[in-house]
Design a protein around this motif. Structure first.
Motif, PDB file in Angstrom:
ATOM      1  N   LYS A   1     -14.093   7.767   4.175  1.00 50.19           N
ATOM      2  CA  LYS A   1     -14.511   8.844   3.278  1.00 50.19           C
ATOM      3  C   LYS A   1     -15.164   9.936   4.106  1.00 50.19           C
ATOM      4  O   LYS A   1     -15.834   9.664   5.107  1.00 50.19           O
TER       5      LYS A   1
ATOM      6  N   ASN B   1       0.842  -1.194   0.000  1.00 45.87           N
ATOM      7  CA  ASN B   1       0.000   0.000   0.000  1.00 45.87           C
ATOM      8  C   ASN B   1       0.880   1.249   0.000  1.00 45.87           C
ATOM      9  O   ASN B   1       1.739   1.418   0.860  1.00 45.87           O
TER      10      ASN B   1
ATOM     11  N   PHE C   1      -8.581   0.681  -1.013  1.00 46.54           N
ATOM     12  CA  PHE C   1      -9.887   0.924  -0.405  1.00 46.54           C
ATOM     13  C   PHE C   1     -10.365  -0.363   0.259  1.00 46.54           C
ATOM     14  O   PHE C   1     -10.297  -1.434  -0.326  1.00 46.54           O
TER      15      PHE C   1
ATOM     16  N   ARG D   1      -9.992   4.228   3.291  1.00 49.23           N
ATOM     17  CA  ARG D   1      -8.735   4.082   2.569  1.00 49.23           C
ATOM     18  C   ARG D   1      -7.628   3.713   3.557  1.00 49.23           C
ATOM     19  O   ARG D   1      -7.463   4.368   4.581  1.00 49.23           O
TER      20      ARG D   1
END
Length: 182
Positions: free
Chosen positions: A150, A80, A92, A119
């Motif tokens: 988010k 990542n 995600f 995320r």
């Protein structure tokens, strides 16, 4: 002469975690009893995924053999990479996305899940070199991962989670149920 009020010496000051984070819990992940996760939510929306104190890994003096962020052949959480202000490039995650697998010396394996949508910003690579951190300091240096929900979902992510009081109530009911003879 002014009278000075004597105050009782204060108990120890709250920890950084207690002071700046709200604790949320997800109990019995995927129906597995006592596999509880703790989500530390900061006021800036960041969420730190840790093991709850009641998780079997932290009970019964277990020792960790290995921690693996390789989820499948094509997916490793170690790959990542995020960049920029909006944290582009982060994987995600859904509510039940696996973050890592922890194997104890007695060969029991536990999967740690994300518990929230968002995320993936980082995984804790220091627990790979020193797995004892996970046992000694699960809420601080022994965290599993950091997730950024988010913006639109930052208020609603806690709907499926338990507050500290709700979790403590669940744990006490669980303890009473385990102590009852069958």
């Amino acid at each position: 002469m002014d009278c000075v009020e004597q105050k009782e010496p204060e108990a120890t000051a709250p920890s950084v975690v207690d002071r700046y984070y709200t604790r949320w819990y997800r109990a019995d992940i995927k129906g597995k009893p006592c596999e509880d996760h703790c989500i530390l939510q900061h006021s800036n929306r960041l969420c730190v995924i840790t093991l709850a104190d009641t998780h079997p890994i932290l009970q019964n003096g277990r020792t960790i053999k290995s921690i693996n962020y390789q989820i499948s052949n094509g997916c490793s959480r170690l790959n990542n990479k995020v960049s920029g202000k909006s944290k582009r490039g982060g994987q995600f995650l859904t509510d039940f996305a696996p973050l890592c697998r922890i194997t104890c010396t007695d060969e029991t394996e536990y999967t740690v899940y994300s518990c929230i949508r968002g995320r993936l910003l980082e995984v804790n690579e220091s627990i790979l070199e020193n797995p004892a951190l996970l046992l000694e300091k699960p809420s601080t240096e022994g965290y599993i991962a950091v997730i950024l929900p988010k913006f639109e979902e930052s208020k609603s992510i806690t709907e499926n989670l338990l507050s500290k009081e709700e979790f403590e109530s669940l744990v006490s009911k669980r303890t009473v149920a385990q102590s009852q003879p069958t």
